[in-house]
Design a protein around this motif. Structure first.
Motif, PDB file in Angstrom:
ATOM      1  N   VAL A   1       0.845  -1.189   0.000  1.00  0.00           N
ATOM      2  CA  VAL A   1       0.000   0.000   0.000  1.00  0.00           C
ATOM      3  C   VAL A   1       0.886   1.247   0.000  1.00  0.00           C
ATOM      4  CG1 VAL A   1      -1.741   1.294   1.248  1.00  0.00           C
ATOM      5  CG2 VAL A   1      -1.826  -1.207   1.219  1.00  0.00           C
ATOM      6  N   GLN A   2       0.540   2.177  -0.871  1.00  0.00           N
ATOM      7  CA  GLN A   2       1.268   3.442  -0.929  1.00  0.00           C
ATOM      8  C   GLN A   2       0.307   4.607  -1.021  1.00  0.00           C
ATOM      9  OE1 GLN A   2       4.118   2.920  -4.251  1.00  0.00           O
ATOM     10  NE2 GLN A   2       5.738   3.072  -2.704  1.00  0.00           N
TER      11      GLN A   2
ATOM     12  N   THR B   1      -3.459   6.881  -4.106  1.00  0.00           N
ATOM     13  CA  THR B   1      -3.294   5.643  -3.360  1.00  0.00           C
ATOM     14  C   THR B   1      -3.121   4.472  -4.316  1.00  0.00           C
ATOM     15  OG1 THR B   1      -5.638   5.095  -3.265  1.00  0.00           O
ATOM     16  CG2 THR B   1      -4.800   6.576  -1.572  1.00  0.00           C
TER      17      THR B   1
ATOM     18  N   ASN C   1      -4.479   3.907   9.275  1.00  0.00           N
ATOM     19  CA  ASN C   1      -3.509   2.821   9.226  1.00  0.00           C
ATOM     20  C   ASN C   1      -2.397   3.060   8.209  1.00  0.00           C
ATOM     21  OD1 ASN C   1      -6.512   1.618   9.556  1.00  0.00           O
ATOM     22  ND2 ASN C   1      -5.092   0.582  10.918  1.00  0.00           N
ATOM     23  N   TYR C   2      -2.679   3.932   7.252  1.00  0.00           N
ATOM     24  CA  TYR C   2      -1.725   4.161   6.169  1.00  0.00           C
ATOM     25  C   TYR C   2      -1.462   5.652   6.040  1.00  0.00           C
ATOM     26  CZ  TYR C   2      -3.375  -0.523   5.021  1.00  0.00           C
ATOM     27  OH  TYR C   2      -3.718  -1.841   5.080  1.00  0.00           O
TER      28      TYR C   2
END
Length: 127
Positions: free
Chosen positions: A2-3, A24, A115-116
């Motif tokens: 995930v980015q 994203t 979370n990201y």
């Protein structure tokens, strides 16, 4: 993997505008809230804005007083932050954040909801 990748930061004069974007990848955030936070030198990270999956519900930091607008394009997996009437005190690194969960409420103004995180983009407002 995930980015979250922010873009659109830069140097602007007081009273000017910038539009930040966050792209994203690695997963979809269907149903999940997303937000923007910022951190100025020597200060703690603070909440700026959050938006629900539907795009119909938002929270904003009270100090913004209507100067910023958060939006999202779910088809493109992006979230934006339109910043108008910028002030020198808006100078900070701006971070995009995404939650893994799908709940919505006042708690989305807190960093623990997310979370990201992206790596941040620098916004500098000169007087």
């Amino acid at each position: 993997q995930v980015q979250l990748v922010e873009s659109g930061g830069g140097l602007v004069q007081a009273g000017g505008s910038l539009r930040l974007s966050c792209a994203t990848s690695g997963r979809t955030f269907s149903g999940s809230p997303m937000g923007w936070f910022r951190q100025a030198p020597g200060k703690e990270r603070e909440f700026v804005a959050a938006i629900r999956w539907s795009g119909n519900n938002m929270y904003y930091a009270t100090f913004l007083k209507g100067r910023f607008t958060i939006s999202r394009d779910n088809a493109k997996n992006m979230v934006h932050l339109q910043m108008n009437s910028l002030k020198p005190e808006d100078t900070a690194i701006y971070y995009c954040a995404a939650a893994a969960g799908k709940l919505w409420g006042p708690f989305v103004t807190g960093p623990n909801t997310y979370n990201y995180w992206g790596q941040g983009t620098q916004v500098t407002v000169s007087s």
